[in-house]
Design a protein around this motif. Sequence first.
Motif, short mmCIF file in Angstrom:
data_model
loop_
_atom_site.label_atom_id
_atom_site.label_comp_id
_atom_site.label_asym_id
_atom_site.label_seq_id
_atom_site.Cartn_x
_atom_site.Cartn_y
_atom_site.Cartn_z
N LEU A 257 59.28 60.03 44.30
CA LEU A 257 60.54 60.39 44.96
C LEU A 257 60.49 60.09 46.45
O LEU A 257 61.50 59.68 47.04
CB LEU A 257 60.84 61.88 44.73
N SER A 258 59.34 60.28 47.06
CA SER A 258 59.19 59.95 48.47
C SER A 258 59.31 58.44 48.70
O SER A 258 59.91 57.99 49.68
CB SER A 258 57.84 60.46 48.99
N PRO B 146 65.47 62.94 50.18
CA PRO B 146 65.30 63.97 51.21
C PRO B 146 64.88 65.28 50.57
O PRO B 146 65.28 65.58 49.44
CB PRO B 146 66.71 64.06 51.83
N PRO B 147 64.05 66.12 51.25
CA PRO B 147 63.54 65.94 52.60
C PRO B 147 62.10 65.43 52.62
O PRO B 147 61.30 65.89 53.43
CB PRO B 147 63.61 67.36 53.15
N LEU B 148 61.73 64.53 51.72
CA LEU B 148 60.36 64.04 51.64
C LEU B 148 60.09 63.03 52.75
O LEU B 148 60.99 62.60 53.48
CB LEU B 148 60.10 63.44 50.26
N MET B 149 58.82 62.63 52.84
CA MET B 149 58.38 61.78 53.95
C MET B 149 59.07 60.42 53.94
O MET B 149 59.39 59.87 55.00
CB MET B 149 56.86 61.61 53.85
N GLY B 150 59.32 59.85 52.77
CA GLY B 150 59.92 58.53 52.70
C GLY B 150 61.36 58.47 53.16
O GLY B 150 61.89 57.39 53.44
N PHE B 151 62.03 59.61 53.25
CA PHE B 151 63.42 59.64 53.72
C PHE B 151 63.52 59.51 55.22
O PHE B 151 64.56 59.06 55.74
CB PHE B 151 64.09 60.94 53.26
N PHE B 152 62.47 59.86 55.95
CA PHE B 152 62.52 59.89 57.42
C PHE B 152 62.85 58.52 58.03
O PHE B 152 63.78 58.42 58.86
CB PHE B 152 61.21 60.44 57.97
N THR C 3 55.86 66.49 51.31
CA THR C 3 56.83 67.58 51.32
C THR C 3 57.06 68.19 52.69
O THR C 3 58.13 68.76 52.95
CB THR C 3 56.39 68.69 50.35
N ASN C 4 56.10 68.10 53.61
CA ASN C 4 56.19 68.80 54.89
C ASN C 4 56.42 67.90 56.10
O ASN C 4 56.70 68.41 57.19
CB ASN C 4 54.92 69.62 55.14
N PHE C 5 56.29 66.58 55.93
CA PHE C 5 56.37 65.68 57.09
C PHE C 5 57.76 65.73 57.73
O PHE C 5 57.91 65.96 58.93
CB PHE C 5 56.04 64.25 56.65
N PHE C 6 58.80 65.49 56.92
CA PHE C 6 60.16 65.44 57.46
C PHE C 6 60.64 66.80 57.98
O PHE C 6 61.21 66.87 59.09
CB PHE C 6 61.11 64.90 56.39
N PRO C 7 60.44 67.93 57.27
CA PRO C 7 60.88 69.22 57.84
C PRO C 7 60.20 69.57 59.15
O PRO C 7 60.83 70.14 60.05
CB PRO C 7 60.52 70.22 56.74
N ILE C 8 58.91 69.22 59.30
CA ILE C 8 58.21 69.52 60.56
C ILE C 8 58.81 68.72 61.71
O ILE C 8 59.00 69.23 62.83
CB ILE C 8 56.70 69.24 60.40
N LEU C 9 59.14 67.44 61.46
CA LEU C 9 59.74 66.61 62.52
C LEU C 9 61.11 67.15 62.91
O LEU C 9 61.46 67.16 64.11
CB LEU C 9 59.86 65.16 62.04
#
Length: 322
Positions: A231-232, A237-243, A309-315
């Motif tokens: 999925l990433s 969203p909100p996984l790392m590949g969506f950023f 799972t945490n990359f995009f929410p942290i940014l």
Amino acid sequence: MKFNLTNILLLYMMMMGILLTVSSNNWMMMWSGLEISLMSFIPLMSGGVIGSESSMKYFIVQSISSAMLIMSIMFMISMNGMYYFLMTVSLSMKMGVAPFHNWILSMISSLTFFMLFILLTLMKIAPLVMLSYLNSYYDLLIFFSLMFGSIFSLNQNSTRKLLGYSSIYNMGYMLSSINMNYIWMMYLFIYSTILLVLVLMMSKLKINYLNQFMINEHSMSMKMNLWVTMLSMGGMPPLMGFFPKFIIFQMMIIKKMFLLLLMMILTSLIVMFFYIRMVILSFINYSMVMKHNMKSFTKISFWSFMMNTNFFPILILLKSLN
């Protein structure tokens, strides 16, 4: 791939060729770096009858594109405006961008997962850098890459070819952001990171075809991690590949390129469909693993799960704090 001294030397020379192209300010030195990386990569991929055939295909295509690149440099020196077209076509052939992508799909089935990762990531750095120096727009190549990479992947059964079509699709995003303050470098880095995790998992699980997702005895934690990584890779969203896709969408809105943005959004739904199709087979009733058997995560699955799972929410949180 066995890491003996010969393969380590060839990998070192390949990296030196890529660094020579990236760090040069002369077109001939860039071409020399491309040839060094090419001649170092061919012995790595050769081995057996199928590997030798694939290396010959790779050599022929790269030789034709290198000849076109030399011709475009000669036209550039003679002030002929045709060099833009020739150089774009030659570098697109080297990267396997649609519609010059058939060679990469015909040879991708015989490669190991490690060589597949190098072909889809590292070998595209130098041509992308050279395309960024041209400071031009590649709307037709972007359109073809988005269409071919999404639609033609729907009838594929091999995971290697699916990763190849996914690479062609993501090249459309990189080409669209190639004039946007080097956003394509960030996109390529995140894409390479997710692809590396996915390739490590597929190599460990020995998954070569889609039906192997269904008939397996893997743990539920591994399947969940494989699902999140897929999925990433598709950009959920909100996984790392969506950023990186989110940033490119913002830049498209700022530059008012709404038609291309609409094409990206529509084709991303198709890409998400075949990624979900790849992993939904692991969760259907015919799987040989009990669904309630949630064991402890391995190190690879734990860290890749946390990263995705945490990359995009942290940014987003760091941006809101500023």
